[in-house]
Write a protein that holds these residues in place. Sequence first.
Motif, short mmCIF file in Angstrom:
data_model
loop_
_atom_site.label_atom_id
_atom_site.label_comp_id
_atom_site.label_asym_id
_atom_site.label_seq_id
_atom_site.Cartn_x
_atom_site.Cartn_y
_atom_site.Cartn_z
N ALA A 1 -7.26 -7.02 -1.78
CA ALA A 1 -7.22 -6.50 -3.15
C ALA A 1 -7.14 -7.65 -4.16
O ALA A 1 -7.81 -7.61 -5.20
N LEU A 2 -6.37 -8.68 -3.85
CA LEU A 2 -6.23 -9.80 -4.78
C LEU A 2 -7.51 -10.64 -4.83
O LEU A 2 -7.94 -11.05 -5.90
N GLU A 3 -8.11 -10.89 -3.67
CA GLU A 3 -9.34 -11.68 -3.63
C GLU A 3 -10.47 -10.99 -4.37
O GLU A 3 -11.26 -11.63 -5.07
N LYS A 4 -10.57 -9.68 -4.23
CA LYS A 4 -11.65 -8.91 -4.87
C LYS A 4 -11.28 -8.47 -6.28
O LYS A 4 -12.06 -7.79 -6.94
N ARG A 5 -10.06 -8.85 -6.69
CA ARG A 5 -9.54 -8.47 -8.02
C ARG A 5 -9.63 -6.96 -8.23
O ARG A 5 -10.08 -6.49 -9.26
N LYS A 6 -9.19 -6.23 -7.22
CA LYS A 6 -9.19 -4.77 -7.30
C LYS A 6 -7.92 -4.32 -8.03
O LYS A 6 -7.03 -3.73 -7.44
N PHE A 7 -7.89 -4.62 -9.31
CA PHE A 7 -6.74 -4.26 -10.12
C PHE A 7 -6.90 -2.84 -10.64
O PHE A 7 -7.99 -2.29 -10.69
N ASN A 8 -5.79 -2.29 -11.05
CA ASN A 8 -5.72 -0.92 -11.54
C ASN A 8 -6.10 0.08 -10.45
O ASN A 8 -6.46 1.21 -10.74
N ASP A 9 -6.05 -0.36 -9.22
CA ASP A 9 -6.31 0.52 -8.08
C ASP A 9 -5.00 1.06 -7.55
O ASP A 9 -3.97 0.40 -7.60
N ARG A 10 -5.08 2.26 -7.02
CA ARG A 10 -3.91 2.88 -6.41
C ARG A 10 -4.40 3.49 -5.10
O ARG A 10 -5.41 4.17 -5.09
N TYR A 11 -3.69 3.22 -4.04
CA TYR A 11 -4.11 3.79 -2.77
C TYR A 11 -2.95 3.93 -1.80
O TYR A 11 -1.90 3.34 -1.96
N GLU A 12 -3.22 4.73 -0.79
CA GLU A 12 -2.23 5.03 0.24
C GLU A 12 -2.60 4.26 1.51
O GLU A 12 -3.78 4.08 1.81
N PHE A 13 -1.59 3.81 2.24
CA PHE A 13 -1.86 3.16 3.52
C PHE A 13 -0.75 3.46 4.51
O PHE A 13 0.35 3.86 4.15
N TYR A 14 -1.08 3.29 5.77
CA TYR A 14 -0.17 3.54 6.89
C TYR A 14 0.18 2.20 7.50
O TYR A 14 -0.67 1.32 7.62
N CYS A 15 1.43 2.03 7.87
CA CYS A 15 1.86 0.76 8.45
C CYS A 15 2.83 1.02 9.59
O CYS A 15 3.75 1.82 9.46
N GLU B 1 8.52 1.65 14.36
CA GLU B 1 8.60 2.47 13.15
C GLU B 1 7.26 2.54 12.42
O GLU B 1 6.64 1.52 12.15
N ALA B 2 6.83 3.75 12.11
CA ALA B 2 5.60 3.98 11.36
C ALA B 2 5.95 4.60 10.01
O ALA B 2 6.79 5.49 9.94
N ARG B 3 5.31 4.11 8.97
CA ARG B 3 5.60 4.58 7.61
C ARG B 3 4.30 4.72 6.83
O ARG B 3 3.32 4.04 7.10
N TYR B 4 4.32 5.59 5.83
CA TYR B 4 3.22 5.75 4.88
C TYR B 4 3.69 5.24 3.52
O TYR B 4 4.82 5.49 3.12
N PHE B 5 2.78 4.52 2.83
CA PHE B 5 3.11 3.95 1.53
C PHE B 5 2.00 4.24 0.53
O PHE B 5 0.84 4.41 0.90
N PHE B 6 2.39 4.26 -0.72
CA PHE B 6 1.45 4.35 -1.83
C PHE B 6 1.61 3.04 -2.60
O PHE B 6 2.73 2.60 -2.84
N MET B 7 0.50 2.40 -2.95
CA MET B 7 0.56 1.11 -3.62
C MET B 7 -0.33 1.12 -4.86
O MET B 7 -1.41 1.68 -4.85
N SER B 8 0.15 0.49 -5.92
CA SER B 8 -0.67 0.26 -7.10
C SER B 8 -0.60 -1.22 -7.45
O SER B 8 0.43 -1.87 -7.24
N VAL B 9 -1.71 -1.74 -7.94
CA VAL B 9 -1.83 -3.15 -8.29
C VAL B 9 -2.27 -3.24 -9.75
O VAL B 9 -3.31 -2.68 -10.11
N GLN B 10 -1.48 -3.91 -10.56
CA GLN B 10 -1.78 -4.05 -11.99
C GLN B 10 -1.76 -5.53 -12.37
O GLN B 10 -0.86 -6.26 -11.97
N PRO B 11 -2.75 -5.98 -13.14
CA PRO B 11 -2.74 -7.38 -13.59
C PRO B 11 -1.73 -7.56 -14.73
O PRO B 11 -1.44 -6.64 -15.49
#
Length: 95
Positions: free
Chosen positions: A25-39, A44-54
Amino acid sequence: MRIDDLIKYNEGFAQFIYCAKLHDALEKRKFNDRYEFYCQHKEEARYFFMSVQPLPSMNNQDDYEGILVVFDDITDKREMEMELNRSEKLQMVGQ
């Protein structure tokens, strides 16, 4: 402290950043994006929601001084949704 420094000292954080694909996301400058991911880390398995803002530079609006990354653990919500889906499927089969 930079993210790369934290990754060196904490295996769990390193796995979390890898799952979030934050470097992509940082390399591609995917700012103002919001997405969900699994980790998953160890057992332990968890689901997260992430947003990236410049964080724009005060001197030059075309440049940025940093980024703001917000993570929200939505594991409980996802697990309830999956359980509801399972229940609905079982109910349909039973009819």
